[in-house]
Scaffold this motif. Sequence first.
Motif, PDB file in Angstrom:
ATOM      1  N   PHE A   1      38.575  28.692  39.161  1.00 33.21           N
ATOM      2  CA  PHE A   1      39.495  27.781  39.847  1.00 33.21           C
ATOM      3  C   PHE A   1      38.809  26.436  40.126  1.00 33.21           C
ATOM      4  CE2 PHE A   1      41.409  31.814  41.941  1.00 33.21           C
ATOM      5  CZ  PHE A   1      42.104  32.095  40.781  1.00 33.21           C
TER       6      PHE A   1
ATOM      7  N   TYR B   1      43.625  40.185  40.946  1.00 35.37           N
ATOM      8  CA  TYR B   1      44.619  41.259  41.032  1.00 35.37           C
ATOM      9  C   TYR B   1      43.996  42.599  40.634  1.00 35.37           C
ATOM     10  CZ  TYR B   1      48.635  44.159  39.750  1.00 35.37           C
ATOM     11  OH  TYR B   1      49.535  45.200  39.632  1.00 35.37           O
TER      12      TYR B   1
ATOM     13  N   ILE C   1      43.424  34.619  38.354  1.00 39.76           N
ATOM     14  CA  ILE C   1      44.403  35.362  39.168  1.00 39.76           C
ATOM     15  C   ILE C   1      44.472  36.825  38.715  1.00 39.76           C
ATOM     16  CG2 ILE C   1      46.860  35.572  39.734  1.00 39.76           C
ATOM     17  CD1 ILE C   1      47.004  32.484  39.489  1.00 39.76           C
TER      18      ILE C   1
ATOM     19  N   THR D   1      35.667  38.857  41.796  1.00 41.51           N
ATOM     20  CA  THR D   1      36.309  37.777  42.548  1.00 41.51           C
ATOM     21  C   THR D   1      35.534  36.456  42.557  1.00 41.51           C
ATOM     22  OG1 THR D   1      37.396  39.423  43.943  1.00 41.51           O
ATOM     23  CG2 THR D   1      37.349  37.173  44.755  1.00 41.51           C
TER      24      THR D   1
END
Length: 272
Positions: A259, A133, A129, A252
Amino acid sequence: MHNYLIAVIQGIVEGLTEFLPISSTGHLILSGELLHFTGEKAETFEIVIQLGAILAVAFLYWQRVLGLLGWKKGLESENHEVTASRLNLIHIIVAIFPAMLMGLLLHKVIKTYLFSPYTVLIGLVIGGIFMIYAEKRNKRVTAATVDEITYKQAFLIGLSQILALWPGFSRSGATIAGGLLVGTNHKAAAEFSFIIAIPMMIAASGYDLLKSYQYLSVNDIGFFAVGFIVSFIVAWLAVVSFLKLLQKVKLTPFAYYRFILAALFWLFILRG
């Protein structure tokens, strides 16, 4: 033979993940669980193969390292031109000081309570995360190379490195994301992350090795040597490939990988 297979697998895992923003510590803990290779000996082995990965980066950036130590005054480009380097020891010191200080203060707490598959999964997700960001916030680039990084930027990147004390967060992920947040581009952030990793990891690994050297024995020399060599070779290849890949795909995709890894491990290992 089984031990040597474990050495090769863990050496590949360490070399491949140490400098990618996906957490080498997290992967080693998870792969160790899968291989049933845990305990004091496993932890000592991880320290040794981590040194192999560090050595690979030191060799790749040997000109920078010698320049920082005052043994080489310039950098030789691909055209064999020698240019002055503005990156100096002050950048390195201010970047590694925050995490080193916190690491010393919290070493026992981290080793006692945070080295488990569950905490790694938390680190993988939160670290991912944070990377997304940083990617979205990276708008204005003020440092396109490591020689353009200011002392303030170096210190702020060092503060972000504290996050990596949580296993699974990823030291390179934290520092590259931190670099993006303070205005570096991807290549400068990655190269600065690799360079400050050398003293940071040597200090951390050396400290850990001093506390666990009793788990080393003559009978394990071959086993440890195989892991060290494999880690060195794979880390060398991984760093060179990652720098090219990062400029194309950014951070990304690595966050999404984290994840997916966390979800798969939770579903098939921890819940099983």
